[in-house]
Design a protein around this motif. Structure first.
Motif, mmCIF file in Angstrom:
data_model
loop_
_atom_site.group_PDB
_atom_site.id
_atom_site.type_symbol
_atom_site.label_atom_id
_atom_site.label_comp_id
_atom_site.label_asym_id
_atom_site.label_seq_id
_atom_site.Cartn_x
_atom_site.Cartn_y
_atom_site.Cartn_z
ATOM 1 N N GLU A 75 0.846 -1.200 0.000
ATOM 2 C CA GLU A 75 0.000 0.000 0.000
ATOM 3 C C GLU A 75 0.880 1.248 0.000
ATOM 4 O O GLU A 75 0.577 2.240 -0.675
ATOM 5 C CB GLU A 75 -0.921 0.000 1.227
ATOM 6 C CG GLU A 75 -1.814 -1.241 1.350
ATOM 7 C CD GLU A 75 -2.710 -1.436 0.138
ATOM 8 O OE1 GLU A 75 -3.363 -0.464 -0.274
ATOM 9 O OE2 GLU A 75 -2.741 -2.565 -0.398
ATOM 10 N N ALA A 135 1.022 4.174 -2.972
ATOM 11 C CA ALA A 135 0.625 5.542 -2.615
ATOM 12 C C ALA A 135 1.710 6.569 -2.910
ATOM 13 O O ALA A 135 1.487 7.766 -2.743
ATOM 14 C CB ALA A 135 0.247 5.589 -1.133
ATOM 15 N N ALA A 151 0.836 7.541 -7.688
ATOM 16 C CA ALA A 151 -0.579 7.853 -7.450
ATOM 17 C C ALA A 151 -1.039 9.093 -8.203
ATOM 18 O O ALA A 151 -2.179 9.169 -8.638
ATOM 19 C CB ALA A 151 -0.835 8.012 -5.951
ATOM 20 N N PRO A 193 -8.793 9.037 1.827
ATOM 21 C CA PRO A 193 -7.813 7.927 1.871
ATOM 22 C C PRO A 193 -7.668 7.348 3.275
ATOM 23 O O PRO A 193 -7.410 6.146 3.426
ATOM 24 C CB PRO A 193 -6.507 8.580 1.405
ATOM 25 C CG PRO A 193 -6.717 10.042 1.494
ATOM 26 C CD PRO A 193 -8.183 10.291 1.375
ATOM 27 N N SER A 197 -8.605 3.270 3.784
ATOM 28 C CA SER A 197 -7.525 2.319 4.050
ATOM 29 C C SER A 197 -7.800 1.470 5.290
ATOM 30 O O SER A 197 -6.968 0.652 5.665
ATOM 31 C CB SER A 197 -6.175 3.028 4.135
ATOM 32 O OG SER A 197 -6.251 4.075 5.035
#
Lengths: 132, 485, 444
Positions: free
Chosen positions: B93, B97, B102, C86, C90
């Motif tokens: 992740e 990001a 991104a 976000p 998440s």
């Protein structure tokens, strides 16, 4: 699912091997699903039917019956033109479960050839097939 | 028996968004208007959409509470057969990001997107190495989308040969997406049965394979968790009649570093990055479904392709035989970044080890539970094993009842009622990231439930008891659909 | 490897249970001839430190690693993403769950997507929205297939030449193999789809129009609906910029039967083009023809409200070759992201943000016209517009990217060869007056 002995089989209709029934009244044939078929399908949530005026040949798929996790096509026992569909099933598909020989009928047909009815099974023959 | 993970715990009720809405609230800080307001012609302007009006904390609490009603891999063991619910590494992740990925605009131009292009190019080659194919496209957005790409490639191949074919062979163990993808190309599905051992017999394929048949779709290992041992012979039969072999790579997690599908005679294969390559399922997606092909099929791959000239990477669209474009841009790039990070973290040896342990875990469960549940195919399995409820039928307890009861014990149930070749299937895929202790706890839970099935079957009929809601009325939901608030 | 928990003792005990002597023996059902001989040619695994370094080295060769000024849209838009979006998405209970097949432990996903469906129907003025699709292009191709399957007498679909060029390419890919044909409706000199040309077309099952169209212009959707009705064909509306419907009259009120849209603008990062969010909506009549998952509200055994996947008989896992689509995985987590975004901006925010997009675009257009760019179309637009550039702009544009990280419009020539020297510009709420003034100064 029930035992065959617990199911109801009308004397006044004729059956197909695909578990539809047909019943002649004057010159119109009413078509529906047998108690065995509705029991196998379980709780019916949607019935898809043809439109009035559609013309079919014996053995054609004319609609489908759905439960939550299955779809079953329905086939015509005889050839002819659709003259009426059971509009009540749109809002109350459970009629097929609850009253398959009366309130839960599917379509009415003007048959091309009544002799085709002779190819269908009576109650005794249908039961024999089920017990097979 | 060790204490089971499922227990009581306080969770919260939470209404629908619009029930919390109060006129005048807004959870976003609006940008300062620094230019003149320009009204569009009134005939073009609509009412402002009736979205909920909430404060920032309203929104945060709403979604925090909702999340607590969910079960994810991070909550507990999720042995959902055919879905490969392995741990989703958190570093993936972090990598996805990174601002350079991104914030990248897809039309920024090759020159300004070299990092993204190199990542995609390298990932294609890594997946090619794992599967044994000379070329891979990353464009398909999900497994089924990859299947469609694969079928379109087969369709284009036959068209190029000058004669289109009309049928495709599909075994009874196939995922539903297989026939659905084939029919999008106009192919009629010819369904064939697996043999007694739960795998395909070459003679069954030979009996239906003809010159009107475009090919066969095979999942290997299949959805019974068994390796299709006759795969090579089957490929030869299909090839001899001019057909192609489609491989459904949904179960690739069993065979990394052990078998390369491209070396078996399979012509085209899709992978699920959200299964084998650890990217999160996201409650239904987004996934990614790369497709590998044999040399002969490379010209048909979707565009754009990526090419490397010395040290620069570029997108190429001029491919005369391509099936065309499958996705608005290049596919699910964010998912590719995660899968790439996973492969680099695992390394070649790590991937091989992952497959070994996935298969070990499944065989351990199979051996531990085969005296408890009925096991229709008692053979060494791959990454998953399939039981059913045959022994519980006398108590009128079904697979579904046992699955629901597992929730109370703190486990996500296995896949149930699939594959269709097993009546009331109970399909367990533990994956390699579950430890022996977790698996032992799961085995204990299943044994306890089977005991309950015998002693207190009514308890199982009511299960689950500890969840936010009890069993839901799916019949009512389908008879009178309510699809919006 | 930190993801693999097995100790040597674990492995030994587990193997003993299976009666096998080694891990290799687990694979004894695979004929030896089929096994790979050499180990995978992939280097040893990286530590997290090394991985970070490697990934940053890749990310930093993308220009996006810098704070660039984005004056391009064309299907991927630069919008502000509030921090809570976000942050909330998440939460791993959302991210690490599967499709909600076990509703008792999936109510978070289910209620969240039900609310998403609701907000999308509200945004678009439609009766039903699905739980998502891959992207606008694939959703549009699915809509075309719905129209074609419903109309047994037609094998063609009419598509505006101002639908995003990539979306038309996807449609071509999908339709060609299924034996259908796509015919393109030409554009007028005003940068709009030629209504009259559609009126003359025959044998079509539906018509697809994008608004705002690829050139940024707002189409008169109601007029297309009127023609669709006369021809008894389905009217499909599409869009790439979902925030436009914070301001514009929605497709539902213009009579759309089906809508395909891109939801990336709703809180989702550009991410080099994916994953975005395919939006797919229809009228009540279309309910049983829609592809993909739908969430419905129901009751549990105690009479409490709850949510389930419903009408699944349309889908591939039940209807197999007769399914309405082959879609299984969708873009669920991005649908949830969009829901969080819509709940965050709310009724007030979406209007203001949409209005500011339009205001900025008008300002930018005027500012560029003042430095020698030529207005091409006189049609109303939302946040994108076309200008003909003065001589020498192409080189200036390239320098601006390299030297100042400013993306000044997108060259339209590759998509519409007749539009040489024409550029598609976009301005969103993320660009300030100062940014736009600077751009105008630089290209003078």
């Amino acid at each position: 699912m029930k035992e065959i002995s617990d199911l109801n089989f009308s004397e006044n209709v004729k059956y197909t091997k695909d578990h539809e029934w047909a019943k002649l009244n004057k010159d119109i044939v009413t078509i529906g699903l047998s108690d065995y078929a509705q029991d196998q399908l379980g709780e019916i949530v949607f019935v898809e039917l043809p439109e009035v005026g559609d013309i079919f040949t014996k053995g054609d798929e004319f609609g489908s019956v759905e439960s939550v996790k299955a779809v079953s096509e329905v086939y015509l026992p005889i050839s002819g033109e659709v003259v009426e569909i059971n509009g009540a099933l749109e809002d109350n598909p459970e009629l097929v479960n609850e009253d398959c020989y009366e309130g839960g009928w599917l379509i009415r047909l003007k048959p091309d050839n009544l002799l085709e009815l002779d190819d269908l099974m009576d109650k005794a023959a249908y039961l024999d097939m089920l017990k097979g | 028996m060790n204490k089971q993970p499922g227990t009581r715990g306080l969770i919260f009720n939470e209404p629908q968004l619009w029930d919390k809405s109060r006129k005048g609230r807004c959870a976003v800080s609006l940008p300062r208007a620094d230019v003149k307001r320009c009204q569009l012609d009134a005939s073009l302007v609509g009412e402002s959409p009736e979205l909920p009006q909430l404060s920032e904390l309203d929104v945060v609490r709403h979604y925090t509470r909702l999340s607590q009603w969910n079960f994810g891999v991070d909550s507990g063991m999720y042995p959902l057969g055919s879905c490969t619910m392995k741990y989703n590494p958190k570093t993936n992740e972090v990598q996805a990001a990174r601002q350079g990925f991104a914030s990248a605009h897809p039309l920024a131009g090759d020159e300004f997107s070299q990092g993204a292009l190199k990542l995609m190019y390298d990932l294609e080659h890594l997946l090619g190495e794992i599967t044994g194919f000379p070329a891979v496209t990353l464009q398909p957005a999900a497994g089924a989308h990859g299947e469609l790409a694969g079928m379109l490639i087969i369709h284009a191949y036959h068209a190029k040969k000058g004669k289109q074919r009309t049928k495709i062979i599909i075994p009874d163990t196939a995922h539903g997406t297989n026939p659905a993808s084939a029919s999008l190309c106009g192919y009629e599905s010819i369904n064939i049965k697996s043999g007694e051992k739960g795998i395909l017999e070459p003679a069954t394929v030979a009996a239906v394979m003809d010159e009107d048949t475009a090919g066969i779709m095979i999942t290997n290992p299949n959805t019974l968790g068994l390796f299709e041992e006759n795969i090579k012979e089957i490929c030869e039969i299909v090839h001899a009649k001019g057909g192609l072999v489609y491989g459904d790579g949904a179960n690739m997690n069993a065979i990394m570093g052990i078998v390369k599908p491209g070396h078996l005679g399979i012509d085209v294969l899709h992978l699920n990055l959200h299964k084998t390559f650890s990217t999160p399922h996201g409650g239904g997606g987004p996934g990614s479904g790369p497709v590998g092909v044999s040399k002969e099929l490379i010209p048909f791959l979707p565009v754009p392709r990526i090419e490397k000239d010395l040290t620069r990477y570029r997108f190429v669209t001029e491919c005369p035989d391509t099936i065309g474009r499958m996705h608005t841009f290049y596919g699910h790039f964010g998912i590719m970044v995660r899968a790439y990070a996973y492969i680099l973290s695992m390394g070649g040896k790590g991937l091989h080890r992952a497959s070994q342990l996935a298969v070990l875990n499944a065989n351990y469960i199979k051996e531990s539970l085969k005296d408890t549940l009925n096991l229709p195919y008692d053979r060494p399995c791959m990454h998953e094993c399939v039981f059913n409820d045959k022994h519980q039928q006398v108590f009128h307890v079904t697979t579904m009842d046992m699955a629901k009861r597992l929730l109370d014990y703190g486990f996500h149930p296995p896949t149930v009622y699939f594959p269709l070749v097993v009546d009331a299937a109970f399909m367990v895929e533990p994956t390699e990231t579950e430890s022996k202790e977790n698996i032992d706890q799961f085995i204990d839970a299943v044994k306890a439930i089977v005991q309950e099935a015998q002693e207190t079957p009514e308890l199982l009929k009511k299960a689950p008891l500890l969840t936010k809601v009890t069993r839901l009325d799916e019949v009512g939901a389908a008879r009178k659909p309510c699809l919006r608030g | 490897m930190r993801y693999l928990p097995h100790t040597k003792e674990d492995i030994d005990e587990m193997l003993a249970k299976t009666g096998l002597a080694s891990l290799d023996e687990l694979f004894k059902t695979i004929p030896d001839a089929l096994k790979t001989k050499a180990p995978l040619n992939i280097p040893e695994g990286l530590s997290e430190w090394d991985l970070n370094e490697h990934m940053e080295s890749l990310a930093s060769t993308n220009i996006a690693c810098k704070n660039y000024k984005c004056f391009i849209g064309a299907g991927s838009y630069d919008h502000y993403i509030p921090s809570i979006v976000p942050y909330l998405i998440s939460r791993s209970e959302f991210a690490t769950a599967y499709t909600p097949y076990q509703p008792e432990v999936s109510q978070g996903t289910l209620q969240g997507i039900y609310e998403f469906q609701t907000m999308i129907t509200e945004l678009l003025g439609m009766d039903i929205a699905t739980a998502s699709h891959y992207d606008c292009g694939t959703a549009l191709a699915e809509c075309a297939l719905i129209a074609l399957r419903k109309d047994r007498n037609a094998s063609k679909i009419a598509v505006s030449s101002l639908v995003h060029p990539h979306h038309r390419q996807i449609m071509e890919t999908y339709l060609h193999a299924a034996g259908y044909e796509m015919i393109q409706i030409p554009r007028t000199r005003e940068g709009l789809t030629d209504l009259a040309a559609l009126g003359a077309m025959e044998g079509i099952a539906g018509v697809a129009i994008q608004s705002p169209n690829f050139l940024g212009n707002i189409e008169d959707l109601s007029a297309f609906k009127a023609i669709a009705d006369t021809q008894k064909i389905l009217f499909i509306a599409s869009f790439t910029e979902s925030l436009a419907y914070g301001l514009l009259k929605n497709p539902g009120s213009c009579g759309a039967d089906l809508v395909a849209g891109e939801g990336q603008s709703l809180g989702i990062a550009k991410g080099f083009g994916g994953p975005g969010l395919g939006l797919l909506a229809g009228t009540q009549k279309m309910m049983r023809n829609l592809p993909g998952r739908l969430i419905g509200k129901t009751k549990d055994a105690n009479g409490d409200d709850g949510y389930v996947l419903t009408l699944a008989t349309r889908e591939q896992h039940i209807r197999r070759e007769k399914a309405s689509s082959n879609i299984c995985s969708n873009n669920g987590l991005n649908a949830m992201t969009a829901a969080i975004y819509l709940a965050t901006v709310g009724k007030i925010g979406i209007r203001e943000i949409a209005q500011q997009n339009h205001d900025k675009a008008v300002y930018l257009k005027t500012a560029l016209e003042m430095v020698g760019f030529e207005s091409v179309f006189d049609s109303p637009f939302f946040n994108e517009f076309v200008l003909k550039a003065p001589k020498g702009f192409a080189r200036k544009r390239a320098d601006l990217i390299s030297n100042q990280c400013i993306f000044a419009g997108m060259d339209l020539e590759p998509y519409y060869p007749e539009l040489k020297d024409h550029y598609l510009f976009c301005a969103t709420e993320t660009v300030s007056k100062k940014d736009m003034d600077q751009l105008a100064k630089e290209v003078q």
